[in-house]
Design an enzyme around this catalytic site. Structure first.
Site, PDB file in Angstrom:
ATOM      1  N   GLU A 113      -2.835  46.795  28.023  1.00 47.83           N
ATOM      2  CA  GLU A 113      -2.067  45.656  27.503  1.00 47.83           C
ATOM      3  C   GLU A 113      -1.002  45.184  28.481  1.00 47.83           C
ATOM      4  O   GLU A 113      -0.680  43.993  28.555  1.00 47.83           O
ATOM      5  CB  GLU A 113      -1.402  46.032  26.168  1.00 47.83           C
TER       6      GLU A 113
ATOM      7  N   GLU B 137      -7.062  52.600  20.646  1.00 44.83           N
ATOM      8  CA  GLU B 137      -6.223  52.865  19.465  1.00 44.83           C
ATOM      9  C   GLU B 137      -7.086  53.102  18.226  1.00 44.83           C
ATOM     10  O   GLU B 137      -6.782  53.967  17.397  1.00 44.83           O
ATOM     11  CB  GLU B 137      -5.259  51.697  19.253  1.00 44.83           C
TER      12      GLU B 137
ATOM     13  N   GLY C 243      -6.802  48.053  21.934  1.00 48.16           N
ATOM     14  CA  GLY C 243      -7.072  48.327  20.523  1.00 48.16           C
ATOM     15  C   GLY C 243      -8.308  49.200  20.320  1.00 48.16           C
ATOM     16  O   GLY C 243      -8.415  49.901  19.315  1.00 48.16           O
TER      17      GLY C 243
ATOM     18  N   ALA D  92      -8.209  44.359  21.388  1.00 48.18           N
ATOM     19  CA  ALA D  92      -7.999  43.221  20.497  1.00 48.18           C
ATOM     20  C   ALA D  92      -8.561  41.979  21.171  1.00 48.18           C
ATOM     21  O   ALA D  92      -8.663  41.917  22.400  1.00 48.18           O
ATOM     22  CB  ALA D  92      -6.511  43.052  20.221  1.00 48.18           C
TER      23      ALA D  92
HETATM   24  N1  CO8 Z   1     -11.030  39.976  23.969  1.00 45.21           N
HETATM   25  C1  CO8 Z   1     -11.858  38.926  23.959  1.00 45.21           C
HETATM   26  N2  CO8 Z   1     -12.976  38.851  24.724  1.00 45.21           N
HETATM   27  C2  CO8 Z   1     -13.248  39.886  25.524  1.00 45.21           C
HETATM   28  C3  CO8 Z   1     -12.435  41.023  25.570  1.00 45.21           C
HETATM   29  C4  CO8 Z   1     -11.274  41.065  24.732  1.00 45.21           C
HETATM   30  N3  CO8 Z   1     -10.449  42.122  24.680  1.00 45.21           N
HETATM   31  N4  CO8 Z   1     -12.958  41.906  26.463  1.00 45.21           N
HETATM   32  C5  CO8 Z   1     -14.081  41.328  26.929  1.00 45.21           C
HETATM   33  N5  CO8 Z   1     -14.247  40.107  26.372  1.00 45.21           N
HETATM   34  C6  CO8 Z   1     -15.328  39.156  26.618  1.00 45.21           C
HETATM   35  C7  CO8 Z   1     -15.153  38.464  27.967  1.00 45.21           C
HETATM   36  O1  CO8 Z   1     -14.229  37.404  27.863  1.00 45.21           O
HETATM   37  C8  CO8 Z   1     -16.568  38.020  28.248  1.00 45.21           C
HETATM   38  O2  CO8 Z   1     -16.825  36.874  27.472  1.00 45.21           O
HETATM   39  P1  CO8 Z   1     -17.486  35.563  28.176  1.00 45.21           P
HETATM   40  O3  CO8 Z   1     -18.860  36.042  28.569  1.00 45.21           O
HETATM   41  O4  CO8 Z   1     -17.500  34.551  27.074  1.00 45.21           O
HETATM   42  O5  CO8 Z   1     -16.625  35.227  29.325  1.00 45.21           O
HETATM   43  C9  CO8 Z   1     -17.391  39.141  27.672  1.00 45.21           C
HETATM   44  O6  CO8 Z   1     -16.568  39.845  26.726  1.00 45.21           O
HETATM   45  C10 CO8 Z   1     -17.836  40.145  28.724  1.00 45.21           C
HETATM   46  O7  CO8 Z   1     -16.679  40.588  29.410  1.00 45.21           O
HETATM   47  P2  CO8 Z   1     -16.570  40.642  31.000  1.00 45.21           P
HETATM   48  O8  CO8 Z   1     -17.376  39.552  31.604  1.00 45.21           O
HETATM   49  O9  CO8 Z   1     -15.127  40.712  31.362  1.00 45.21           O
HETATM   50  O10 CO8 Z   1     -17.309  42.042  31.281  1.00 45.21           O
HETATM   51  P3  CO8 Z   1     -17.044  43.034  32.507  1.00 45.21           P
HETATM   52  O11 CO8 Z   1     -18.128  44.060  32.411  1.00 45.21           O
HETATM   53  O12 CO8 Z   1     -16.877  42.282  33.776  1.00 45.21           O
HETATM   54  O13 CO8 Z   1     -15.617  43.746  32.191  1.00 45.21           O
HETATM   55  C11 CO8 Z   1     -13.997  44.833  30.793  1.00 45.21           C
HETATM   56  C12 CO8 Z   1     -15.486  44.570  31.066  1.00 45.21           C
HETATM   57  C13 CO8 Z   1     -13.402  45.686  31.933  1.00 45.21           C
HETATM   58  C14 CO8 Z   1     -13.896  45.599  29.489  1.00 45.21           C
HETATM   59  C15 CO8 Z   1     -13.238  43.495  30.734  1.00 45.21           C
HETATM   60  O14 CO8 Z   1     -13.931  42.641  29.828  1.00 45.21           O
HETATM   61  C16 CO8 Z   1     -11.824  43.618  30.241  1.00 45.21           C
HETATM   62  O15 CO8 Z   1     -10.951  43.986  31.027  1.00 45.21           O
HETATM   63  N6  CO8 Z   1     -11.543  43.274  28.977  1.00 45.21           N
HETATM   64  C17 CO8 Z   1     -10.223  43.229  28.442  1.00 45.21           C
HETATM   65  C18 CO8 Z   1      -9.702  44.621  28.199  1.00 45.21           C
HETATM   66  C19 CO8 Z   1      -8.280  44.552  27.677  1.00 45.21           C
HETATM   67  O16 CO8 Z   1      -7.379  44.087  28.333  1.00 45.21           O
HETATM   68  N7  CO8 Z   1      -8.078  45.038  26.437  1.00 45.21           N
HETATM   69  C20 CO8 Z   1      -6.801  45.040  25.813  1.00 45.21           C
HETATM   70  C21 CO8 Z   1      -6.681  43.842  24.920  1.00 45.21           C
HETATM   71  S1  CO8 Z   1      -5.032  43.670  24.233  1.00 45.21           S
HETATM   72  C22 CO8 Z   1      -5.030  44.777  22.972  1.00 45.21           C
HETATM   73  O17 CO8 Z   1      -5.986  45.466  22.701  1.00 45.21           O
HETATM   74  C23 CO8 Z   1      -3.758  44.826  22.211  1.00 45.21           C
HETATM   75  C24 CO8 Z   1      -3.841  45.883  21.172  1.00 45.21           C
HETATM   76  C25 CO8 Z   1      -2.986  45.529  20.066  1.00 45.21           C
HETATM   77  C26 CO8 Z   1      -3.532  46.045  18.785  1.00 45.21           C
HETATM   78  C27 CO8 Z   1      -4.981  45.768  18.632  1.00 45.21           C
HETATM   79  C28 CO8 Z   1      -5.467  45.971  17.276  1.00 45.21           C
HETATM   80  C29 CO8 Z   1      -6.942  45.837  17.195  1.00 45.21           C
END
Ligand code: CO8
Length: 258
Positions: free
Chosen positions: A133, A113, A110, A67
């Site tokens: 999460e 999911e 997500g 998400a």
């Molecule tokens: N939300 C928003 N932006 C994101 C997300 C995200 N989940 N993941 C990555 N991005 C963005 C980063 O902020 C970054 O943007 P910017 O260049 O503007 O800073 C860009 O994508 C590239 O990301 P990274 O620089 O972090 O790339 P890396 O290769 O270093 O890392 C990862 C990749 C490991 C995937 C890392 O981005 C990460 O850990 N992302 C978050 C993963 C996460 O925690 N996901 C769970 C989110 S909570 C959730 O899903 C709750 C579910 C509830 C229901 C959902 C229904 C849809």
């Protein structure tokens, strides 16, 4: 086809539709717009009798990184409750057309999911799955704690949901989360081939088989077996059952969609 901002919808083969998540800069993070566009597109394809299977995919690098954290971070409890955040995803679970997830790279939160809402999950050998999460101070919100537990059991689901660790495609296949693992460069071809195969089957039988398997998650064994037997009986009212069995006896391919 409707123009979308966050997804691409294609018809790459007869009776097969393809939905690509398309927010590359945000690693396909699932914001409300993605939810609206993806569920609307899948629902429209579900109503189209010329579509027999739908593939959902991301990019080579990411299926979906979860998400959209930037969209969520300042929301209050009152706001997410009032809007019933993520409830819109339930529309995808109501799609009766078989869904094939083609996952390369990250399928986190997500994203994992969403993949689990599909019926056949094909993973590239680059795929990684997780429910991180907990590292954000929340928990899965789109069925992760429920679908993951049913798919891989309590021990593994607790491990993933409580530690936030990621598993690779091979571990995901070993624990039953993934249907098949394929080399990354063949992922889409393999997923489309699976979709073509499924879409070529008798439509009523495919719809009923999907319902019957899903019923196993919702009901007791005896109720599920009775449901299966009754829908099996029902297939004898279809043209496709007559055609499929006649084709077998006549030693020719069945013609379900002529
Ligand atoms: N939300 C928003 N932006 C994101 C997300 C995200 N989940 N993941 C990555 N991005 C963005 C980063 O902020 C970054 O943007 P910017 O260049 O503007 O800073 C860009 O994508 C590239 O990301 P990274 O620089 O972090 O790339 P890396 O290769 O270093 O890392 C990862 C990749 C490991 C995937 C890392 O981005 C990460 O850990 N992302 C978050 C993963 C996460 O925690 N996901 C769970 C989110 S909570 C959730 O899903 C709750 C579910 C509830 C229901 C959902 C229904 C849809």
């Amino acid at each position: 086809m409707t123009e979308h901002e966050t997804i691409l919808v294609e018809r790459p083969a007869d009776r097969v539709a393809l939905i690509r998540l398309n927010r590359p800069k945000a690693l396909n993070a699932l914001n409300l717009r993605v939810m609206a566009e993806l569920t609307e597109a899948a629902t429209a394809l579900d109503r189209d009798p010329s579509v027999g299977a739908i593939v959902i995919t991301g990019s080579d690098r990411t299926f979906a990184a979860g998400a959209d954290i930037k969209e969520m971070k300042d929301q209050s409890f009152d706001e997410v409750l009032a809007a019933d955040w993520f409830a819109g995803w339930d529309a995808l679970a109501r799609v009766r057309t078989p869904l094939v997830a083609a996952v390369a790279g990250y399928a986190l939160g997500g994203g994992c999911e969403l993949a689990m809402m599909c019926d056949i999950l094909v993973a590239a050998d680059t795929a990684s799955f997780g429910q991180p999460e907990i590292t954000l101070g929340v928990l899965p919100g789109m069925g992760g704690s429920q679908r993951l537990t049913r798919a891989i059991g309590k021990a593994k689901a607790m491990d993933l949901c409580l530690t936030g660790r990621r598993i690779d495609a091979h571990e995901a296949e070993r624990c039953g989360l993934v249907s098949r693992v394929v080399p990354a460069d063949t992922l889409l071809d393999e997923a489309l081939e699976i979709a073509r195969t499924v879409a070529g089957m008798a439509t009523p039988a495919a719809i009923l088989a999907k319902e019957a398997v899903n019923r196993a998650f919702e009901t007791t064994l005896s109720e599920g077996i009775l449901f299966e037997r009754r829908v099996f009986h029902a297939t004898f009212a279809t043209r496709e059952q007559k055609e499929g069995m006649a084709a077998f006896v006549e030693k020719r391919p069945a013609r379900f969609h002529d």
